[in-house]
Motif scaffolding. Structure first.
Motif, short mmCIF file in Angstrom:
data_model
loop_
_atom_site.label_atom_id
_atom_site.label_comp_id
_atom_site.label_asym_id
_atom_site.label_seq_id
_atom_site.Cartn_x
_atom_site.Cartn_y
_atom_site.Cartn_z
N ALA A 167 -7.84 -9.70 10.94
CA ALA A 167 -8.37 -9.18 12.20
C ALA A 167 -8.49 -7.66 12.10
CB ALA A 167 -7.46 -9.57 13.36
N LEU A 168 -9.56 -7.11 12.63
CA LEU A 168 -9.81 -5.67 12.54
C LEU A 168 -8.67 -4.86 13.13
CD1 LEU A 168 -11.73 -3.42 11.71
CD2 LEU A 168 -12.85 -3.64 13.94
N ASP A 169 -8.15 -5.27 14.28
CA ASP A 169 -7.07 -4.50 14.90
C ASP A 169 -5.82 -4.48 14.02
OD1 ASP A 169 -6.66 -7.22 15.42
OD2 ASP A 169 -5.55 -6.81 17.27
N GLN A 170 -5.55 -5.59 13.33
CA GLN A 170 -4.39 -5.63 12.43
C GLN A 170 -4.62 -4.75 11.20
OE1 GLN A 170 -4.00 -9.85 11.85
NE2 GLN A 170 -2.42 -10.03 13.44
N VAL A 225 -6.45 -2.00 11.10
CA VAL A 225 -6.28 -0.62 11.55
C VAL A 225 -4.80 -0.27 11.64
CG1 VAL A 225 -6.62 0.95 13.50
CG2 VAL A 225 -8.50 -0.52 12.75
N THR A 226 -4.01 -1.17 12.22
CA THR A 226 -2.57 -0.96 12.35
C THR A 226 -1.89 -0.87 10.99
OG1 THR A 226 -2.57 -2.13 14.46
CG2 THR A 226 -0.46 -1.91 13.37
N ARG A 286 -2.72 2.48 9.22
CA ARG A 286 -1.90 3.58 9.74
C ARG A 286 -0.47 3.48 9.23
NH1 ARG A 286 -4.07 2.92 15.67
NH2 ARG A 286 -5.98 4.10 15.54
N LEU A 308 -8.71 2.96 7.38
CA LEU A 308 -9.39 1.67 7.32
C LEU A 308 -10.46 1.70 6.23
CD1 LEU A 308 -9.79 -1.17 8.45
CD2 LEU A 308 -11.38 -0.20 10.13
#
Length: 200
Positions: free
Chosen positions: A55-58, A60-61, A64, A70
């Motif tokens: 998943a894109l949000d994971q 990105v996390t 970081r 990314l």
């Protein structure tokens, strides 16, 4: 904007391998990286092993948490992996540009002459240099000091110190890394002298 030049399956596999490789390189366990990324260890394990959708949000996390971006996490460009040197026969050098940092240059040089006797022939210019002796023995003149640099030893110094390097007891080969200012300083010196390069 991210450019994906491989099939989705290949990219998916590459990103999963990269996440695991970055975690291992940092010396982090699944639990440690999961804690940093605020994921459960089982979720991170399934991401690395391909048992969970990326998943894109994971991503990105995770980027970081691993102190990367990314873009770097999903980067696929590998077409320009190999490069050939520019050869300068007059100065017995080979030069390679570093694509990721165009300001940096790698130089391989064969020295046959000892360093200059006259302090007036030492160069000083902005920049920083790093060199390693590949074979033979080099003598580095740095300010008022004289250093003997043996095979596999390296030297690193700011080039605002007057400096020169030469061979001792026979030819030696060096590999040097120059920042942009150091490279320009030596190019200007080459143009003025028209002879063999005395500096690293």
């Amino acid at each position: 904007m991210l450019r994906m030049t491989q099939d989705d399956g290949d990219l998916d596999s590459l990103v999963r391998k990269r996440i695991r490789a970055l975690r291992v390189a940092q010396g982090w366990s699944l639990d440690e990286l999961a804690g940093r990324a605020r994921l459960s260890p089982s979720t991170l394990s399934r991401i690395e092993n391909g048992q969970r959708r990326l998943a894109l949000d994971q991503l990105v996390t995770l980027a970081r948490a691993m102190d990367t971006t990314l873009d770097q996490l999903v980067e696929t460009a590998t077409e320009d992996v190999i490069s050939s040197p520019m050869i300068d026969s007059a100065h017995q050098t080979m030069r390679w540009a570093i694509k990721a940092d165009p300001g940096m240059t790698v130089v391989r040089q064969r020295l046959t002459n000892p360093p200059p006797d006259s302090p007036s022939r030492l160069r000083a210019h902005p920049g920083r240099e790093w060199l390693v002796v590949l074979s033979g023995t080099a003598v580095l003149l740095l300010g008022n000091r004289r250093f003997r640099v043996e095979t596999n030893q390296s030297a690193e110094f700011p080039t605002m110190l007057p400096h020169a390097i030469g061979a001792q007891g026979g030819p030696c080969e060096l590999l040097g890394i120059f920042d942009r200012d150091a490279r320009r300083g030596h190019q200007r010196g080459d143009e003025k002298s028209g002879g063999e390069e005395d500096g690293a």
